[in-house]
Motif scaffolding. Structure first.
Motif, mmCIF file in Angstrom:
data_model
loop_
_atom_site.group_PDB
_atom_site.id
_atom_site.type_symbol
_atom_site.label_atom_id
_atom_site.label_comp_id
_atom_site.label_asym_id
_atom_site.label_seq_id
_atom_site.Cartn_x
_atom_site.Cartn_y
_atom_site.Cartn_z
ATOM 1 N N ASP A 118 64.843 -49.227 -3.907
ATOM 2 C CA ASP A 118 66.289 -49.424 -4.024
ATOM 3 C C ASP A 118 66.704 -50.808 -3.548
ATOM 4 O OD1 ASP A 118 67.398 -46.718 -4.828
ATOM 5 O OD2 ASP A 118 66.228 -46.157 -3.071
ATOM 6 N N THR B 253 72.781 -48.509 -22.415
ATOM 7 C CA THR B 253 73.487 -49.259 -21.382
ATOM 8 C C THR B 253 74.820 -49.752 -21.933
ATOM 9 O OG1 THR B 253 72.521 -51.392 -21.996
ATOM 10 C CG2 THR B 253 71.301 -50.043 -20.399
ATOM 11 N N ASP C 46 67.800 -47.403 -12.526
ATOM 12 C CA ASP C 46 69.002 -46.573 -12.487
ATOM 13 C C ASP C 46 70.082 -47.330 -11.721
ATOM 14 O OD1 ASP C 46 68.231 -44.142 -13.863
ATOM 15 O OD2 ASP C 46 66.863 -43.772 -12.191
ATOM 16 N N ARG D 16 66.975 -50.204 -19.258
ATOM 17 C CA ARG D 16 65.584 -50.534 -19.572
ATOM 18 C C ARG D 16 65.575 -51.874 -20.304
ATOM 19 N NH1 ARG D 16 60.702 -46.733 -21.865
ATOM 20 N NH2 ARG D 16 59.081 -48.315 -21.598
ATOM 21 N N ARG E 188 62.600 -47.500 -11.111
ATOM 22 C CA ARG E 188 61.673 -46.403 -11.439
ATOM 23 C C ARG E 188 60.239 -46.861 -11.168
ATOM 24 N NH1 ARG E 188 63.766 -42.746 -15.898
ATOM 25 N NH2 ARG E 188 65.963 -42.433 -15.295
ATOM 26 N N SER F 129 68.165 -48.674 -8.468
ATOM 27 C CA SER F 129 67.000 -47.850 -8.129
ATOM 28 C C SER F 129 65.909 -48.084 -9.169
ATOM 29 C CB SER F 129 67.399 -46.367 -8.097
ATOM 30 O OG SER F 129 66.295 -45.563 -7.735
ATOM 31 N N TYR G 218 67.527 -44.593 -24.031
ATOM 32 C CA TYR G 218 68.166 -45.468 -23.042
ATOM 33 C C TYR G 218 69.423 -46.072 -23.646
ATOM 34 C CZ TYR G 218 63.779 -45.126 -20.486
ATOM 35 O OH TYR G 218 62.681 -44.653 -19.817
ATOM 36 N N GLU H 222 74.481 -45.935 -15.226
ATOM 37 C CA GLU H 222 73.652 -46.050 -16.419
ATOM 38 C C GLU H 222 72.187 -46.156 -16.020
ATOM 39 O OE1 GLU H 222 74.874 -49.677 -18.345
ATOM 40 O OE2 GLU H 222 73.673 -50.939 -17.004
ATOM 41 N N THR H 223 71.315 -45.933 -16.991
ATOM 42 C CA THR H 223 69.882 -46.186 -16.810
ATOM 43 C C THR H 223 69.505 -47.352 -17.702
ATOM 44 O OG1 THR H 223 69.380 -43.881 -16.272
ATOM 45 C CG2 THR H 223 67.550 -45.251 -17.008
ATOM 46 N N VAL I 53 62.588 -50.222 -15.722
ATOM 47 C CA VAL I 53 63.619 -49.188 -15.803
ATOM 48 C C VAL I 53 64.336 -49.108 -14.458
ATOM 49 C CG1 VAL I 53 64.114 -46.757 -16.254
ATOM 50 C CG2 VAL I 53 62.252 -47.898 -17.485
ATOM 51 N N TYR J 73 73.721 -47.474 -9.932
ATOM 52 C CA TYR J 73 74.733 -46.643 -9.271
ATOM 53 C C TYR J 73 75.865 -47.541 -8.775
ATOM 54 C CZ TYR J 73 71.114 -43.007 -9.081
ATOM 55 O OH TYR J 73 70.148 -42.081 -9.402
ATOM 56 N N HIS K 254 76.041 -42.358 -10.395
ATOM 57 C CA HIS K 254 75.194 -42.906 -11.441
ATOM 58 C C HIS K 254 76.038 -43.456 -12.575
ATOM 59 C CE1 HIS K 254 72.503 -42.898 -14.995
ATOM 60 N NE2 HIS K 254 71.598 -43.287 -14.095
#
Length: 266
Positions: A237, A196, A138, A150, A214, A212, A194, A147-148, A136, A140, A145
């Motif tokens: 990061d 994207t 993140d 996965r 998780r 970033s 999730y 999207e997140t 996962v 930027y 931000h």
């Protein structure tokens, strides 16, 4: 050509390579070039062995800004970074001595991990899970931000790198004259939790991308830097930008980037 007459050969030792290099060295010396034993003394860095060797030569010699990088294949196979093969080494020397030299400038991306460790890449940087579990991330753009993600991972490719790992995952092939970099997904999961973009996207040269990770069991993802892999502890990061550095190579007549793409894939 007095300002460009010191050649350093970068190669991996293998059967028969020393004999072939001896022949190349003799031809270079006969044409007024000098063979040096250390890259720091070279004006021309010649890699032997295809695209993989070219990527390693650029990385191992620190992406020298005051050098020309030239790739030589050991066979007749197509290559995106190598204009020459063992059989037309004379042509390379003649081009550098007697023709007006046209130089390509390939963009490089800069990656900073956890604000501490920096890397440069000519092809791409990729982030992937090392365990049988999705990762996962993140995403930027310019600290906003986006999207997140996965899935299996993400690839960030240069224009020249767009023809490699990026293309194999349905990313776009980009003209290297466009100063940008591309983000491509690896097996993204899209559901109610999730979501994207579901396609590659391209960022301009002045953009900053931050990934970033998780910390949910994927604290030690694999980071691919061109054709090398690194496992770094506790990655939080990864910040990617387009570097001011470039890799300079000799451009032959009728051998543009798109000529190479056609020759390799069509």
């Amino acid at each position: 050509m007095t300002e460009r007459n010191n050649i350093f050969f970068y190669y991996v030792t293998s059967k028969g390579i020393e004999e072939k290099l001896s022949t190349l060295s003799n031809v270079a010396i006969e044409n007024g070039f000098e063979i040096v034993e250390h890259a720091k003394n070279a004006n021309i860095i010649v890699s032997i062995g295809g695209d993989g060797a070219f990527l390693q030569a650029a990385r191992k010699t620190g992406y020298r800004q005051d050098c020309l990088y030239i790739g030589i294949n050991r066979s007749g196979e197509s290559s995106l970074y190598c204009d020459f093969n063992m059989d037309n080494f004379d042509e390379m020397l003649d081009t550098m001595q007697h023709e007006e030299l046209e130089v390509r400038r390939f963009p490089i991306i800069h990656a900073n991990v956890n604000g501490e460790t920096s890397f440069y890449c000519l092809n791409e940087i990729s982030v992937r899970s090392t365990i049988i579990k999705s990762i996962v991330i993140d995403v930027y753009i310019d600290d906003q931000h986006f999207e997140t993600f996965r899935g299996d991972g993400l690839i960030v490719a240069t224009p020249t790198g767009s023809t490699g790992y990026n293309k194999s995952t349905n990313g776009a092939v980009i003209d290297p004259r466009i100063p940008c970099f591309q983000v491509t997904e690896l097996a993204s999961i899209n559901n109610n939790r999730y979501r994207t973009l579901g396609s590659s996207f391209i960022l301009n040269q002045d953009r900053k991308l931050r990934l970033s990770v998780r910390q949910d069991g994927n604290d030690y993802p694999i980071i691919g830097l061109d054709n090398e892999a690194y496992s770094i502890r506790n990655i939080h990061d990864i910040t990617v930008t387009l570097s001011d550095k470039v890799v300079k190579t000799v451009k032959l007549k009728n051998n543009s980037f798109w000529d190479r793409v056609k020759r390799t894939f069509l």
